[in-house]
Design an enzyme around this catalytic site. Structure first.
Site, PDB file in Angstrom:
ATOM      1  N   GLU A   3       0.844  -1.184   0.000  1.00  0.00           N
ATOM      2  CA  GLU A   3       0.000   0.000   0.000  1.00  0.00           C
ATOM      3  C   GLU A   3       0.888   1.245   0.000  1.00  0.00           C
ATOM      4  OE1 GLU A   3      -3.340  -0.414   0.019  1.00  0.00           O
ATOM      5  OE2 GLU A   3      -3.404  -2.544   0.464  1.00  0.00           O
ATOM      6  N   LYS A  50       3.578   3.599  -5.876  1.00  0.00           N
ATOM      7  CA  LYS A  50       4.196   2.321  -5.519  1.00  0.00           C
ATOM      8  C   LYS A  50       5.682   2.259  -5.896  1.00  0.00           C
ATOM      9  CE  LYS A  50       0.188   0.968  -4.142  1.00  0.00           C
ATOM     10  NZ  LYS A  50      -0.497  -0.211  -4.666  1.00  0.00           N
ATOM     11  N   ASN A 171      -4.504  -3.291  -2.348  1.00  0.00           N
ATOM     12  CA  ASN A 171      -5.608  -4.231  -2.276  1.00  0.00           C
ATOM     13  C   ASN A 171      -6.352  -4.187  -0.943  1.00  0.00           C
ATOM     14  OD1 ASN A 171      -6.920  -6.061  -4.018  1.00  0.00           O
ATOM     15  ND2 ASN A 171      -6.211  -7.771  -2.765  1.00  0.00           N
ATOM     16  N   ARG A 256      -7.861  -9.686  -8.441  1.00  0.00           N
ATOM     17  CA  ARG A 256      -7.315  -9.489  -7.107  1.00  0.00           C
ATOM     18  C   ARG A 256      -8.341  -9.886  -6.052  1.00  0.00           C
ATOM     19  NH1 ARG A 256      -3.156  -5.977  -6.744  1.00  0.00           N
ATOM     20  NH2 ARG A 256      -2.885  -7.007  -4.732  1.00  0.00           N
TER      21      ARG A 256
END
Length: 270
Positions: A3, A50, A171, A256
């Site tokens: 995250e 990210k 996610n 996912r």
């Protein structure tokens, strides 16, 4: 995939250890052995979505950036010189050394060294949406950005994870945000108002910010001992609001894992 808050905490930790240090890259995945690798004095370590960016200047003052994208399995380790690694050397994607430590990035999704002002650096900035943990984020502009990038039938599970719209949501937050907003995971983008999208990204920014410290990632702040998260990782457990069994499925473009409450969020599109 980490995250956004994880990357920012990692960047802060590496910044404390590397800023001002002279680094030597001794291994970079994809570069043949014995090929000279760049190095220099570290100016900063930052996170953009990210991506972890270590900016350094060589002896001639030319600024370069080591970019790593950890993906699902990547991670950085720090070792003392000569200390045994906790993972096999074949999994090392980047090895950099300072006078007193060795830093190894294992199992990354992507690594590269690029000019700090070059085409690849500019391309990264162009394809990434604003970092939700950045100092200034125009939340009101994100709905239009989402509708420009994705088709109307795109489900919310894909919208929230698309780093081209806004970067930082992974996610865990995806499932938690949808639960907190009462939205079914496969609700199409075209069925969601701009106001709801702004609320989703505002809530994501707030939760990411609140999780920059130490301790477990938390989206549920009740002090009742019933957990830090509302739905993520709670397949078949009772919903903490209504008691219904939490559902789980692999959804969206990348399949996912997604958790939701069919009562609190409904089953639109399921």
């Amino acid at each position: 995939m980490p995250e956004g808050d994880t990357l920012h905490k990692l960047a802060k930790a590496l910044q404390l250890r590397l800023q001002g240090q002279t680094i030597r890259l001794t291994h970079l995945r994809g570069v043949p052995p014995r090929t000279p690798l760049p190095g220099g004095r570290v100016e900063s370590v930052t996170a953009e979505g990210k991506h972890l960016l270590i900016r350094f200047a060589d002896e001639e003052g030319v600024a370069q950036v080591l970019r790593t994208h950890l993906g699902l399995w990547g991670g950085w380790h720090q070792y003392a010189p000569g200390e045994a690694w906790r993972k096999p050397a074949r999994q090392a994607w980047v090895v950099l050394q300072t006078d007193g430590a060795v830093f190894v990035c294992f199992n990354a999704r992507e690594v590269e060294v690029m000019s700090a002002t070059g085409v690849r650096r500019q391309g990264l900035m162009a394809r990434l949406g604003p970092d939700l943990l950045g100092a200034e984020v125009d939340l009101a502009a994100l709905p239009a950005r989402a509708r420009e990038i994705l088709p109307g039938e795109a489900p919310l599970v894909d919208v929230l994870l698309d780093q081209r719209i806004a970067s930082g949501i992974g996610n865990v937050y995806k499932s938690e945000l949808l639960f907190l907003l009462g939205l079914a995971p496969l609700t199409p983008l075209e069925a969601v108002s701009d106001e709801t999208l702004v609320a989703a990204y505002a809530l994501a920014r707030d939760l990411l910010s609140r999780n920059l410290g130490y301790g477990p990632r938390t989206t549920r702040f009740e002090s009742d001992g019933r957990g830090h998260l509302w739905v993520y990782g709670r397949r078949d457990a009772p919903c903490l609001k209504c008691g219904s069994a939490i559902h789980y499925a692999r959804l969206g473009r990348d399949q996912r894992g997604t958790y939701w409450c069919p009562n609190c969020q409904g089953n639109a599109g399921m």
